[in-house]
Design an enzyme around this catalytic site. Sequence first.
Site, PDB file in Angstrom:
ATOM      1  N   ASP A 127      68.433  54.314  16.916  1.00 56.46           N
ATOM      2  CA  ASP A 127      68.724  54.916  18.217  1.00 56.46           C
ATOM      3  C   ASP A 127      69.567  56.171  18.011  1.00 56.46           C
ATOM      4  O   ASP A 127      70.526  56.159  17.222  1.00 56.46           O
ATOM      5  CB  ASP A 127      69.487  53.913  19.086  1.00 56.46           C
ATOM      6  CG  ASP A 127      69.255  54.145  20.569  1.00 56.46           C
ATOM      7  OD1 ASP A 127      68.153  54.574  20.931  1.00 56.46           O
ATOM      8  OD2 ASP A 127      70.184  53.900  21.352  1.00 56.46           O
ATOM      9  N   ASN A 135      70.944  65.268  26.789  1.00 55.04           N
ATOM     10  CA  ASN A 135      69.996  65.692  27.820  1.00 55.04           C
ATOM     11  C   ASN A 135      70.706  66.191  29.071  1.00 55.04           C
ATOM     12  O   ASN A 135      70.327  67.211  29.661  1.00 55.04           O
ATOM     13  CB  ASN A 135      69.070  64.524  28.193  1.00 55.04           C
ATOM     14  CG  ASN A 135      67.763  64.558  27.418  1.00 55.04           C
ATOM     15  OD1 ASN A 135      67.386  65.577  26.856  1.00 55.04           O
ATOM     16  ND2 ASN A 135      67.070  63.437  27.391  1.00 55.04           N
ATOM     17  N   HIS A 140      66.539  68.947  28.890  1.00 59.93           N
ATOM     18  CA  HIS A 140      65.500  68.238  28.136  1.00 59.93           C
ATOM     19  C   HIS A 140      64.903  69.049  26.980  1.00 59.93           C
ATOM     20  O   HIS A 140      64.582  68.465  25.935  1.00 59.93           O
ATOM     21  CB  HIS A 140      64.397  67.774  29.088  1.00 59.93           C
ATOM     22  CG  HIS A 140      64.837  66.654  29.987  1.00 59.93           C
ATOM     23  ND1 HIS A 140      64.977  65.358  29.546  1.00 59.93           N
ATOM     24  CD2 HIS A 140      65.196  66.644  31.294  1.00 59.93           C
ATOM     25  CE1 HIS A 140      65.387  64.588  30.538  1.00 59.93           C
ATOM     26  NE2 HIS A 140      65.532  65.346  31.612  1.00 59.93           N
ATOM     27  N   ASP A 144      64.624  67.502  23.366  1.00 59.80           N
ATOM     28  CA  ASP A 144      63.378  67.416  22.593  1.00 59.80           C
ATOM     29  C   ASP A 144      63.560  67.995  21.194  1.00 59.80           C
ATOM     30  O   ASP A 144      63.055  67.448  20.202  1.00 59.80           O
ATOM     31  CB  ASP A 144      62.256  68.167  23.317  1.00 59.80           C
ATOM     32  CG  ASP A 144      61.776  67.439  24.563  1.00 59.80           C
ATOM     33  OD1 ASP A 144      62.139  66.257  24.740  1.00 59.80           O
ATOM     34  OD2 ASP A 144      61.035  68.054  25.351  1.00 59.80           O
ATOM     35  N   ASP A 171      64.460  57.861  23.011  1.00 60.48           N
ATOM     36  CA  ASP A 171      65.253  58.342  21.873  1.00 60.48           C
ATOM     37  C   ASP A 171      65.346  57.290  20.775  1.00 60.48           C
ATOM     38  O   ASP A 171      66.218  57.366  19.913  1.00 60.48           O
ATOM     39  CB  ASP A 171      66.659  58.729  22.343  1.00 60.48           C
ATOM     40  CG  ASP A 171      67.423  57.540  22.919  1.00 60.48           C
ATOM     41  OD1 ASP A 171      66.771  56.643  23.481  1.00 60.48           O
ATOM     42  OD2 ASP A 171      68.659  57.509  22.804  1.00 60.48           O
ATOM     43  N   ARG A 191      71.046  56.397   3.762  1.00 62.91           N
ATOM     44  CA  ARG A 191      70.435  57.727   3.657  1.00 62.91           C
ATOM     45  C   ARG A 191      70.037  58.236   5.039  1.00 62.91           C
ATOM     46  O   ARG A 191      70.175  59.422   5.343  1.00 62.91           O
ATOM     47  CB  ARG A 191      69.201  57.684   2.743  1.00 62.91           C
ATOM     48  CG  ARG A 191      69.514  57.530   1.273  1.00 62.91           C
ATOM     49  CD  ARG A 191      68.409  58.116   0.391  1.00 62.91           C
ATOM     50  NE  ARG A 191      67.105  57.541   0.661  1.00 62.91           N
ATOM     51  CZ  ARG A 191      66.602  56.490   0.027  1.00 62.91           C
ATOM     52  NH1 ARG A 191      67.317  55.877  -0.915  1.00 62.91           N
ATOM     53  NH2 ARG A 191      65.398  56.041   0.313  1.00 62.91           N
TER      54      ARG A 191
END
Length: 251
Positions: A127, A135, A140, A144, A171, A191
Amino acid sequence: VVRLFIETFHRACVDDAETEHEVEKQLGALREAADNPDTEALRNTVRECVAHLEEAGRVRREREKKRLLALSDRVDKVSEELAAAREQMATDALTGVYNRAGFDEQVSLIVQLGAIAAPAAFLFMIDVDHFKWVNDRYGHPAGDAVLASVARALTKTFRRKADFLARFGGDEFAAVILEADANAARAIGERMLFAAREVSVTHEGEEIRVGISVGAAPQRVGEDAAAWIERADRALYRAKEKGRDCLVVVS
């Protein structure tokens, strides 16, 4: 593909009709020669007819060979186009990784494989931390750009082509690493965290940085995809409870 076979079959019928016409023509010549009392003339006619028939057979074989090669090339091209279309349908347009449909298909195959061989895969649920805030503050388009950058960064952490990343929704991302134990899963998860911290997106002169929370769960014998995803999702929830920007691996 069906249309290709229909066209090829039609062409073959036309060509066969032409060959049949040539055969009938030569047989007619032989019939006429048979009524001729001149033996030498008959012999010459037979030679000519045999030569014509041999040539007709050679032309037909060559024509068939070319037709089959052309059909094979066209079928290969159509197959490639269908494969490309299928891949496009399974790809998220924004990030370039698998979409949810592509993820579901791949995980289903891995679960089926695990039913006949010892499972050794890890599922990661990922997440983007505080993405709603990104946002709300930057809009937006900036959000993106962040998602696309995170996807690229996470993909680079994989060492093998068989491992894959998918956009699970919004997301949230999901990744599957094959042939991994708990230690390998932790190393890969770390990582991922490091790669996400390095993501930097500039929007209207302002730098946007994000982190991720990661939950990982190993594949279990006899477990279906939904149960596997649920366990990895619970691990992700625990990572968020711990303050985000961290990894939780469950057994």
